[in-house]
Design a protein around this motif. Structure first.
Motif, short mmCIF file in Angstrom:
data_model
loop_
_atom_site.label_atom_id
_atom_site.label_comp_id
_atom_site.label_asym_id
_atom_site.label_seq_id
_atom_site.Cartn_x
_atom_site.Cartn_y
_atom_site.Cartn_z
N GLU A 43 1.23 -1.28 0.05
CA GLU A 43 0.06 -0.11 -0.12
C GLU A 43 0.99 0.84 0.44
O GLU A 43 0.41 2.60 -0.76
CB GLU A 43 -0.98 -0.19 1.57
CG GLU A 43 -1.71 1.15 1.35
CD GLU A 43 -3.00 0.97 2.62
OE1 GLU A 43 -2.50 -0.30 2.57
OE2 GLU A 43 -3.59 1.54 2.38
N ASP A 44 2.27 1.27 0.62
CA ASP A 44 3.35 2.58 0.92
C ASP A 44 4.50 2.25 0.00
O ASP A 44 4.98 1.47 -0.38
CB ASP A 44 3.42 2.50 2.38
CG ASP A 44 3.88 3.69 2.08
OD1 ASP A 44 4.69 4.35 1.74
OD2 ASP A 44 4.09 4.19 3.46
N TYR A 45 4.51 3.87 -1.03
CA TYR A 45 5.30 2.51 -1.41
C TYR A 45 7.03 3.49 -1.24
O TYR A 45 7.47 2.66 -1.82
CB TYR A 45 5.42 3.74 -2.67
CG TYR A 45 5.49 5.40 -2.11
CD1 TYR A 45 4.95 6.43 -2.17
CD2 TYR A 45 7.21 6.35 -2.50
CE1 TYR A 45 5.13 7.96 -1.83
CE2 TYR A 45 7.07 7.18 -2.29
CZ TYR A 45 6.19 7.58 -1.97
OH TYR A 45 6.79 9.17 -0.98
N ARG A 46 6.88 3.34 0.30
CA ARG A 46 7.99 3.38 0.72
C ARG A 46 8.75 1.96 1.02
O ARG A 46 9.72 1.90 0.70
CB ARG A 46 7.92 4.37 2.27
CG ARG A 46 7.99 6.52 1.61
CD ARG A 46 7.64 7.00 2.69
NE ARG A 46 7.22 8.26 2.40
CZ ARG A 46 5.92 8.41 2.10
NH1 ARG A 46 5.47 7.85 2.21
NH2 ARG A 46 6.63 9.70 1.47
N ALA A 47 7.40 1.18 0.73
CA ALA A 47 8.08 -0.06 1.69
C ALA A 47 9.04 -0.89 0.02
O ALA A 47 9.86 -1.41 0.07
CB ALA A 47 7.09 -1.49 1.54
N ILE A 48 8.65 -0.27 -1.23
CA ILE A 48 9.32 -0.19 -2.67
C ILE A 48 10.73 -0.22 -2.58
O ILE A 48 11.65 -0.76 -2.14
CB ILE A 48 8.92 -0.53 -3.38
CG1 ILE A 48 7.09 -1.25 -3.68
CG2 ILE A 48 9.61 -0.39 -4.62
CD1 ILE A 48 6.37 -1.37 -4.44
N LEU A 49 10.63 1.83 -1.81
CA LEU A 49 11.40 1.81 -2.16
C LEU A 49 12.69 1.46 -0.64
O LEU A 49 13.68 1.38 -0.99
CB LEU A 49 11.70 3.23 -2.12
CG LEU A 49 10.82 4.62 -2.42
CD1 LEU A 49 10.91 5.82 -2.66
CD2 LEU A 49 11.13 4.13 -4.10
N ASP A 50 12.45 1.24 0.32
CA ASP A 50 13.47 0.34 1.27
C ASP A 50 14.20 -1.26 0.89
O ASP A 50 14.62 -1.55 1.53
CB ASP A 50 12.54 0.42 2.41
CG ASP A 50 12.18 1.75 2.93
OD1 ASP A 50 13.10 2.38 2.70
OD2 ASP A 50 11.45 1.58 4.06
#
Lengths: 344, 428
Positions: B104-111
């Motif tokens: 749901e949160d794109y930051r999970a992908i960036l991390d």
């Protein structure tokens, strides 16, 4: 020859309602139409347009005629090796192969070489020579499709095999459109593609179900039963539908005659030949893709397949009508479809 | 199909010699329209593109899902994750992307260090934060067009891309820049096939409201961002940007000024964005470019026309035709043409790169490999650029300049005004 696309289904209820919104678009060489009920016409139109846009996207993926479709890519390359396909196309092809098995091969997405050999694609029937027929038959059958579920690839085991999703493309597009409508919060709508496949979402306001009528074949079909008022279609049956699909296939509209032998345009992929009797079939069930496949299979396979099709998990109601040449009355089998009295 | 060849030239010999340099060699009459077909694109490298580059798609609306479908067919681009804030879309997307994780949160992908590249396909006004953070997180970024719905946001993205340009790939979603057909047409134009360039015209016509439905009013407000002036760059920014970009690319120039007109003529449903727009761009050398779009009539659909003193080139989707003037010098390749009728003009469809096909023993008139959708080529190029560390056709400059052109034109439409571009506006 009669028109290629006779009207196969009629909406019995409701009448013209000012509260309804209708949207339509031409796709897959036919006309798709969606009738929506709800409170806000702006919202209904928006939802209908999104559903139509999805139908266009399905066409772009599945078209046999568009060179940049996934199906064209498969047909071009799959005899040289596995072709990667999108998840949506892969699952549809797997389902089609399954439905082909379920109909004992009477429904088959690889039938294109046979149709061409008989001149059906050029709309000009001709009897092929034995060698051509044998070659075409050798290219038909879902056994020639090799699926790799891990890599999501499709390959043909020989050259000349072709996939053509015409029989289930409309149904599949309608199923996808229904998902879009549900996602958009629509609870009452009727969708059809060229009047041969229909999906009833919910029911019209104040009704239990959408009522869909299968008209009797036109007088050109030379049925002794069809002697009513030519201005009004006579109905074979009226089927109530709620969150359900109905597919109708008919082989009375197209036929040709060569040297005294009459052929319909109903081709049985298993024998490689057109059948001699005119037929009409209908299958109602939870989805249009399966319904299209099963009603196509019943049309090609004939009465002997009736119990098998009617017993399929995706079939809730089924109808078969056949007009054997010279027979005074049509053969009728029905599974949970009540015939109008005059149809018998 | 093929025309008779009164000059006696052998087709094959002629093709071997055939190039724009052999103009006028061929005698005899020629029809006046020719289809230009993309060069033979080999898919042979597709199955073994090299090192896989795990990627993620952020934004899974209808277009994001098309991207997922395309990635599923593209070898070497495994989708590791897909991000979507709206649950029904997220659920749908996860079915398209194999084993990809749906977040749901794109930051999970960036991390996630496994993810090397991200494709940003959210609504345009939400690109900035995601694209900039993705670049800062060390990801290669493919950002859909327009890069943003404001020039400021697009500049922020372009600057972030410039900052890391030596180690990360940034590609703007102007997908025609990577498409063989458009490259091929451009080569014809660059070689002088037009004669004196006169004007360019693009149209984008559909009959649809551009509105979208959702089960709740909050979601409906969110999903209809294209209709609001504070979140949308309008028809020109959201759709016209591709045509505008092609015009500048083909003319090899930036516009000097734009006059805009338009209004809400049909879909008067509370929206702020005009449903019918016209923009007239002035390019150097007195060449004008007209862009027109409407949501109230679909006649002629989508297409571009480039007019010169010797010929006009018409582009529709991934096909192109050349309409030659009777007094134009012969280009030589007309002999391979397939004829088509356009109202009162006879069209000749042409196959580019026919030499290669003939060498392979094929007939250029029937055997040319057919194209993939443009998004396929664009994504393919993005991953190739990552592997080969080269600059994409649609780099941050190209993406940014297109936004400057489109957003300025959109504002000119809103204000019914004429704006003169300043050179520094195009500086990242």
């Amino acid at each position: 020859m009669e028109p290629a696309s006779p009207q196969l289904l009629y909406r019995e209820t409701p009448g013209d309602d000012p509260g309804a919104v209708t949207v339509a678009r031409n796709a897959m060489a036919t006309r798709f139409e969606i009738l929506l009920y709800g409170e806000d016409p702006v919202r209904l139109r928006a939802a209908g347009e999104e559903a139509l846009a999805e139908i266009e996207r399905v066409e772009a993926r599945l078209s046999f005629y568009r060179p940049d479709s996934e199906i064209s890519r498969i047909n071009r390359d799959a005899s040289r090796g596995p072709v990667r396909v999108s998840a949506r196309v892969f699952h549809l092809l797997l389902r089609a192969a399954e439905l082909s098995r379920a109909s004992d091969g009477a429904f088959d997405i690889t039938v294109a070489p046979l149709l061409r050999t008989w001149g059906f694609t050029a709309r000009q029937g001709k009897v092929p020579c034995a060698a051509d027929l044998e070659q075409a038959l050798g290219r038909v059958g879902t056994r020639h499709l090799k699926f790799d579920e891990t890599k999501r690839t499709v390959a043909f085991d020989r050259s000349g095999v072709e996939i053509e999703l015409g029989a289930i493309g409309k149904g599949h597009a309608l199923d996808q459109a229904v998902e879009i409508l549900r996602e958009g919060g629509i609870s009452s709508a009727l969708l059809h593609g060229g009047t041969s496949a229909v999906y009833a979402l919910g029911a019209p306001p104040g009704e239990e179900a959408w009522k869909i009528a299968i008209p009797a074949p036109s007088s050109a079909a030379a049925t002794p039963e069809n002697t009513g008022d030519p201005g009004r279609p006579r109905f074979l049956a009226v089927i109530p539908l709620r969150d359900a699909a109905l597919s109708v296939s008919a082989g009375w509209g197209k036929w040709f005659e060569i040297e005294g032998t009459a052929y319909t345009h109903i081709l049985d992929p298993r024998t490689g030949s057109p059948v001699s009797e005119r037929r009409l079939t209908a299958v109602a069930g939870p989805g249009c893709t399966d319904g299209d496949a099963l009603s196509t299979g019943l049309l090609a396979g004939g009465l002997s397949l009736f119990d098998r099709i009617a017993g399929h998990a995706s079939c809730r109601r089924a109808l078969f009508m056949g007009w054997p040449p010279g027979a005074p009355k049509p053969t009728i089998r029905s599974h949970r479809i009540e015939m109008e009295s005059h149809a018998e | 199909m093929t025309q008779s060849n009164p000059s006696g030239f052998n087709r094959r010999d002629f093709l071997r010699a055939g190039s724009l340099g052999t103009l006028g060699m061929l005698l005899g009459s020629m029809d006046s329209v020719a289809e230009i077909r993309a060069p033979a694109v080999s898919n042979k490298d597709d199955e073994d593109p090299g090192e896989p580059v795990p990627c993620a798609v952020i934004g899974a609306g209808p277009w994001g899902r098309e991207i997922l479908d395309t990635l599923a067919r593209l070898p070497g681009a495994p989708v590791a994750a897909v991000c979507e804030t709206y649950e029904p879309f997220r659920r749908r997307a996860s079915g398209l992307a194999g084993d990809a994780e749906a977040v749901e949160d794109y930051r999970a992908i960036l991390d996630d260090p496994e993810v090397k590249a991200v494709i940003v396909a959210t609504p345009s006004h939400l690109h900035r934060e995601i694209a900039v953070e993705a670049l800062e997180a060390g990801k290669h970024v493919y950002c859909e067009a327009p890069l943003a719905s404001t020039i400021d946001d697009a500049r922020a993205i372009a600057r972030a891309a410039r900052e890391v340009k030596d180690k990360q790939i940034f590609q703007a979603g102007q997908q025609f820049r990577a498409e063989p057909q458009h490259h091929h047409v451009r080569n014809f134009l660059q070689a002088g096939a037009l004669g004196q360039p006169l004007f360019v015209r693009s149209h984008w016509n559909k009959k649809e409201s551009w509105r979208r439905a959702a089960p709740t009013s909050e979601r409906e407000a969110e999903i209809n961002w294209r209709l609001k002036t504070d979140s949308s760059a309008g028809l020109i920014g959201e759709q016209g940007i591709h045509s505008l970009d092609i015009a500048s690319w083909f003319l090899n120039a930036r516009p000097k000024a734009v006059a805009g007109r338009g209004g809400i003529l049909y879909w008067n449903d509370g929206r702020g964005i005009p449903d019918t727009v016209h923009a007239l761009f002035e390019y150097p050398g007195g060449i004008n470019y007209t862009f027109e779009a409407t949501l109230a009539n679909s006649y002629q659909g989508i297409g571009d026309l480039i007019c010169g003193s010797d010929s006009a080139v018409m582009i529709q989707e991934n096909r192109a035709w050349m309409f030659r003037e009777a007094d134009a010098p012969l280009l030589g390749w007309e002999v391979y043409a397939r004829q088509e009728q356009f109202f009162e003009k006879t069209g000749i469809s042409l196959v580019a790169d026919a030499t290669q096909l003939i060498q392979e023993g094929l007939d250029p008139a029937t055997d040319a490999p057919e194209p993939e959708p443009s998004i396929y080529y664009s994504l393919k190029d993005f991953f190739a650029c990552i592997r080969e560390n080269r600059t994409p056709h649609a780099d941050f400059n190209v993406g940014f300049e297109a936004v400057v052109t489109a957003v300025t034109a959109h504002e000119a439409v809103l204000n019914q005004s004429t704006t003169t571009f300043k050179d520094e506006w195009f500086d990242v």
